[in-house]
Write a protein that holds these residues in place. Structure first.
Motif, short mmCIF file in Angstrom:
data_model
loop_
_atom_site.label_atom_id
_atom_site.label_comp_id
_atom_site.label_asym_id
_atom_site.label_seq_id
_atom_site.Cartn_x
_atom_site.Cartn_y
_atom_site.Cartn_z
N ASP A 157 -10.09 -3.09 -17.32
CA ASP A 157 -8.92 -2.37 -16.82
C ASP A 157 -9.23 -1.92 -15.39
OD1 ASP A 157 -7.05 -2.08 -19.21
OD2 ASP A 157 -8.94 -1.34 -20.02
N ASN A 158 -8.33 -2.22 -14.49
CA ASN A 158 -8.53 -1.88 -13.08
C ASN A 158 -7.28 -1.25 -12.50
OD1 ASN A 158 -11.27 -3.09 -12.29
ND2 ASN A 158 -10.27 -4.82 -13.32
N VAL A 159 -7.50 -0.38 -11.54
CA VAL A 159 -6.39 0.26 -10.83
C VAL A 159 -6.64 0.11 -9.33
CG1 VAL A 159 -5.14 2.40 -10.35
CG2 VAL A 159 -5.99 1.94 -12.67
N GLY A 160 -5.66 -0.43 -8.63
CA GLY A 160 -5.69 -0.50 -7.17
C GLY A 160 -4.59 0.38 -6.62
N TYR A 161 -4.79 0.88 -5.42
CA TYR A 161 -3.79 1.78 -4.87
C TYR A 161 -3.86 1.78 -3.35
CZ TYR A 161 -8.03 4.51 -5.81
OH TYR A 161 -9.33 4.92 -5.94
N LYS A 162 -2.83 2.38 -2.76
CA LYS A 162 -2.71 2.41 -1.30
C LYS A 162 -1.87 3.60 -0.90
CE LYS A 162 -1.00 -0.34 2.62
NZ LYS A 162 -0.40 -1.64 3.02
N VAL A 163 -2.25 4.26 0.21
CA VAL A 163 -1.44 5.34 0.78
C VAL A 163 -1.59 5.28 2.29
CG1 VAL A 163 -3.33 7.03 0.57
CG2 VAL A 163 -0.96 7.83 0.74
N GLY A 164 -0.49 5.46 2.99
CA GLY A 164 -0.55 5.35 4.44
C GLY A 164 0.66 5.96 5.11
N LEU A 165 0.57 6.09 6.42
CA LEU A 165 1.65 6.59 7.25
C LEU A 165 1.89 5.61 8.38
CD1 LEU A 165 0.67 10.37 7.62
CD2 LEU A 165 2.64 9.48 6.35
N ASP A 166 3.16 5.40 8.73
CA ASP A 166 3.45 4.65 9.95
C ASP A 166 4.48 5.42 10.77
OD1 ASP A 166 4.74 3.13 7.44
OD2 ASP A 166 6.21 3.06 9.07
N TYR A 167 4.25 5.42 12.09
CA TYR A 167 5.03 6.23 13.02
C TYR A 167 5.60 5.31 14.08
CZ TYR A 167 6.07 9.75 16.60
OH TYR A 167 6.70 10.53 17.55
N ALA A 168 6.93 5.30 14.21
CA ALA A 168 7.63 4.44 15.16
C ALA A 168 8.45 5.30 16.10
CB ALA A 168 8.51 3.44 14.42
N PRO A 169 7.87 5.79 17.22
CA PRO A 169 8.62 6.63 18.15
C PRO A 169 9.72 5.89 18.88
CG PRO A 169 6.46 6.09 19.05
CD PRO A 169 6.48 5.60 17.65
N SER A 170 9.63 4.55 18.91
CA SER A 170 10.68 3.73 19.51
C SER A 170 10.72 2.41 18.78
CB SER A 170 10.42 3.50 21.01
OG SER A 170 9.30 2.65 21.19
N THR A 171 11.72 1.58 19.09
CA THR A 171 11.85 0.29 18.41
C THR A 171 10.78 -0.70 18.83
OG1 THR A 171 13.40 -0.45 20.12
CG2 THR A 171 14.34 0.54 18.12
N ASP A 172 10.06 -0.40 19.92
CA ASP A 172 9.06 -1.32 20.44
C ASP A 172 7.64 -0.84 20.22
OD1 ASP A 172 11.02 -3.06 21.37
OD2 ASP A 172 11.18 -2.02 23.29
N LEU A 173 7.45 0.23 19.43
CA LEU A 173 6.11 0.77 19.23
C LEU A 173 5.93 1.24 17.80
CD1 LEU A 173 3.36 1.64 20.44
CD2 LEU A 173 4.43 3.84 20.99
N LEU A 174 4.84 0.82 17.17
CA LEU A 174 4.51 1.25 15.81
C LEU A 174 3.04 1.64 15.77
CD1 LEU A 174 5.20 1.46 12.72
CD2 LEU A 174 4.34 -0.89 12.52
N LEU A 175 2.76 2.82 15.26
CA LEU A 175 1.39 3.26 14.97
C LEU A 175 1.28 3.46 13.47
CD1 LEU A 175 2.43 4.94 17.75
CD2 LEU A 175 -0.02 5.38 17.82
N TYR A 176 0.17 2.99 12.87
CA TYR A 176 0.05 3.09 11.42
C TYR A 176 -1.40 3.32 11.02
CZ TYR A 176 -1.83 -1.67 11.38
OH TYR A 176 -2.61 -2.77 11.58
N GLY A 177 -1.56 3.83 9.83
CA GLY A 177 -2.87 3.99 9.24
C GLY A 177 -2.74 4.03 7.73
N TYR A 178 -3.75 3.51 7.03
CA TYR A 178 -3.68 3.55 5.57
C TYR A 178 -5.07 3.49 4.97
CZ TYR A 178 -4.48 -1.53 5.32
OH TYR A 178 -5.01 -2.78 5.43
N TYR A 179 -5.15 3.89 3.72
CA TYR A 179 -6.33 3.71 2.87
C TYR A 179 -5.89 2.92 1.66
CZ TYR A 179 -9.39 4.67 -1.06
OH TYR A 179 -10.18 4.53 -2.18
N ALA A 180 -6.68 1.92 1.28
CA ALA A 180 -6.34 1.09 0.12
C ALA A 180 -7.59 0.75 -0.66
CB ALA A 180 -5.63 -0.19 0.56
N ARG A 181 -7.45 0.63 -1.96
CA ARG A 181 -8.52 0.13 -2.84
C ARG A 181 -8.04 -1.17 -3.48
NH1 ARG A 181 -12.58 2.95 -7.06
NH2 ARG A 181 -13.62 3.18 -5.06
N GLY A 182 -8.83 -2.21 -3.28
CA GLY A 182 -8.57 -3.49 -3.93
C GLY A 182 -9.72 -3.83 -4.87
#
Length: 745
Positions: A478-503
């Protein structure tokens, strides 16, 4: 024996970057309606991808993704997925030397090094929404392909287990509903010939069909020491048919595929000197003469038949869009392999494999509120295979053989959900989870046989009484994988993101054993990833910059240990290596300084090392196993640096359009085994590729010329040292060139 080494993976002949923007149709999952992508009048092209199982602009996807569109594939004269190798940051793509229609993928240092089905995958190939369960069925022709998406990092939440390295997501061109088609002819040196065709046709108002036929053949790069004849032949034909219904609230696409491969045996080489068991004067000293031995006591044969049937259904309801993907896939493979690569009968293999898989995915995409979106679903996967392998071990003892069998069955059940919550108009929270239950049962055997007349070994010699070893196992996880993150788009031409994930990668049992204890089981491995990135379109979309940085923490990492004993007995057991860490970055840039000219470049850095790895290895002096630690060694297929530079120019030349492409790639040295022996180090590789295409106005015709490895670089792809015996190696492709003609109507 069966030794899996990467064979030549030719690099594409073009910049892998979006070109100048223009209106284009985009194909999503099978059955979805194609819509024009919104693009500005000039600048870098917008690319729509389905990396998160919904249609999104590539620049809006908060993970590290490289997308290669069908137009880029045509410009670059890319034949199959292996041609993408060295061109995508922190991605290594090779083929197994004894199976030219197989593939091995390594992303950010995460990959496998054996083709047997029990090894599994860490980078999954997904074709039209269907996971291809084994590497030996994953190398695809790229004619009539809409796009290829390379997803880096664990993708377990949406794509399931065995994606700790990432996903190669392939989307084929779907029926258009209008009469039309494409025909392509390619001819090159070494007898390369490709003939490809696709035909779209309407059947009724809401019913359309399509047929594609792909044929690829080549004489091979090598000649046989025995008679001077070409060896390493490739001959692959693919038939693919589509039937698509497109209603108001419901659509369905049925895809059937048959792939017929009639290839030659493997073309790996042996490097051995005086004092090594397989040393053969004149045959084992110059690996770059593109000659090797192929004994005349067995066929030059590697035959494979692959069948696949996929039904994709989409239903729009008041509770969201419900998607069902049902697939059945199987392949049969018979291959003969002269593993010693000399004209002597020393080490040879016959392998007969049957594999089949069935999968069913059911998921729902729903907008709960204007600021909350959810993808949730269930997934079932089963696969079974049998593999009968017979080895001739005359190089160890005249007349000796080793018959081995494998039989395994795997069942997997999972449920998953991924939530996207807009915290503000610019800030989005993403959180996902996947639970999986897996059951695996396995039976493996090994024995020794002996020639009854005292002559050389044969594949069907009688088994020596008392030599048969049988090992069985059955286990569930039995295994559990997961992910949590944030992405920030101050304009339509810019995206900043970060996340943590377990595979995670599934546990299992070793198939190819020398002693009963080799079968295991081995435990699941887990990978924790931290990624931060930025995606930016600048200067009125004349410049695109994408940067991703990552840290991977491996626990219970699975490593295949391929050991050949002095007796000739061979096993490829899997050990949980302990801990490893990989970290680095990928930077991709695309610029359109003037209309018609696209410049691109990428830079990748990777630091991938074992932190803990205590195991047993063969001592060449004594023939026994001794303890050793590989802590501090570099991971396999993990070059520190990868650079790509290219350009694409389109403009008027005479009564037509000219397209010119060129690309330079650099890949630093790497080790292709966990031992990091100097003899297993692959030196840095520099390749230059180029192509030209010209299309007369209003003709539907295109004519092209291309060259790969322009300066005829000599390089290895992989090496595997057999202690006291020699080093098996695969050689990169020499310079290849040819012409291309295409007609669209």
């Amino acid at each position: 024996m069966h030794f899996c080494l990467g064979a030549s993976a030719m690099v594409l002949a073009s910049t892998l970057a979006p070109k100048q923007a223009h209106a284009q149709a985009v194909t999503n999952e099978p059955g979805e309606t194609s819509v024009p992508a919104e693009t500005p009048a000039a600048g870098v092209t917008e690319i729509v991808v389905t990396a998160q199982k919904e249609s999104q602009n590539l620049q809006d996807v908060p993970i590290s993704v490289t997308a290669v569109t069908g137009e880029m594939i045509e410009d670059a004269q890319i034949n199959n997925i292996a041609d993408l190798s060295n061109s995508i940051p922190n991605v290594q793509i090779n083929t197994f030397s004894n199976s030219p229609d197989s593939a091995v993928f390594t992303i950010r240092g995460v990959g496998v090094n054996d083709a047997d089905p029990y090894v599994g995958t860490t980078v999954s190939v997904v074709v039209d929404g269907v996971v291809v369960g084994v590497n030996t069925a994953a190398l695809l022709s790229l004619f009539d392909i809409e796009r290829v998406e390379v997803l880096r990092g664990p993708q377990g939440t949406l794509f399931g287990a065995n994606t700790t390295g990432g996903v190669i997501n392939v989307i084929t061109k779907q029926p258009t509903g209008e009469f039309g088609g494409d025909v392509q002819f390619v001819y090159g040196n070494y007898g390369q010939l490709e003939v490809n065709a696709s035909l779209n046709f309407p059947i009724a108002e809401q019913l359309a069909g399509k047929i594609s036929v792909l044929h690829n053949e080549m004489d091979g790069y090598f000649r046989n020491y025995l008679d001077g004849e070409r060896i390493g032949e490739r001959n692959i034909t693919t038939f693919r048919g589509y039937l698509q219904y497109d209603g108001a609230d419901y659509d369905a696409t049925l895809i059937g595929e048959y792939v017929r491969s009639r290839n030659g045996s493997q073309t790996g080489v042996l490097i051995a000197g005086p004092g090594e068991l397989f040393y053969t004067p004149g045959e084992t000293e110059d690996p770059f003469d593109f000659r090797r031995g192929l004994s005349d006591d067995q066929p030059d044969l590697n035959d494979r038949d692959t069948y696949s049937l996929t039904l994709t259904q989409n239903l729009d309801t008041s509770l969201g869009t419900l998607t069902s993907i049902t697939n059945y896939r199987e392949y049969d493979n018979l291959l003969f392999s002269d593993d010693d690569a000399t004209t002597r009968v020393l080490l040879q293999t016959r392998r007969d494999t049957n594999h089949h898989q069935f999968s069913q995915e059911l998921r729902n995409l729903v907008d709960i509120t204007d600021s909350t979106r959810l993808i949730a679903g269930v997934f079932y996967f089963e696969q079974e295979y049998t593999l009968d392998q017979d080895g001739k071990l005359d190089g160890f003892l005249p007349g000796l053989g080793q018959p081995q069998t494998q039989e395994q069955e795997n069942r997997s059940y999972s449920a998953f959900a991924q939530l996207y919550q807009d915290l503000t108009p610019e800030l989005t929270l993403q959180a996902g989870i996947r639970y999986s239950h897996e059951r695996t049962s396995a039976t493996s055997t090994t024995a020794n046989s002996i020639s009854p007349d005292g002559g050389p070994a044969a594949f069907d010699d009688p088994v020596i009484p008392g030599s048969l070893i049988t090992a069985t196992g059955k286990e569930s996880w039995d295994n559990v994988g997961y992910k949590v993150g944030l992405d920030y788009a101050p304009s339509t031409d810019l995206l900043l993101y970060g996340y943590y994930a377990r595979g995670f990668k599934s546990g299992g049992f070793t198939g190819r054993i020398a002693i009963a204890q080799d079968i295991g089981p081995f435990d699941p491995e887990t990978l924790d990833t931290f990624e931060i990135g930025v995606k930016a379109d600048l200067l009125d979309r004349r410049l695109r910059l994408n940067l991703a940085t990552f840290l991977n923490k491996y626990d219970d990492m699975q490593v295949v240990q391929n050991i050949t004993y002095p007796s000739g007995a061979n096993s490829a057991s899997i050990a949980n290596a302990g801990k490893a860490e990989t970290k680095g970055f990928e930077l991709e840039a695309t610029a359109v300084p003037v209309d018609g000219l696209t410049l691109s470049g990428s830079l990748a850095y990777l630091d991938a090392k074992y932190e803990e790895y205590d195991t047993l290895v063969l001592d060449a002096a004594t023939g026994g196993l001794v303890p050793v630690s590989y802590a501090g060694n570099r991971l396999m297929n993990s070059p520190e640096w990868n650079v790509a530079l290219g350009f694409n120019w389109e403009g008027r030349v005479g009564p037509g359009e000219l397209n010119a492409n060129a690309q330079y790639t650099y890949t630093s040295d790497k080790f292709t085994s966990y031992t990091n022996l100097p003899v297993e180090q692959v030196d840095a590789i520099e390749l230059v590729n180029a192509s030209l295409r010209w299309s007369p106005d209003n003709s539907g015709l295109e004519f092209g010329v291309w060259v790969r490895n322009l300066f005829d670089e000599e390089y290895f792809n992989q090496k595997l040292n057999l202690a006291g015996i020699g080093t098996l190696a695969s050689i990169g492709a020499p310079r290849t060139y040819g012409i291309d003609a295409r007609f669209s109507f």
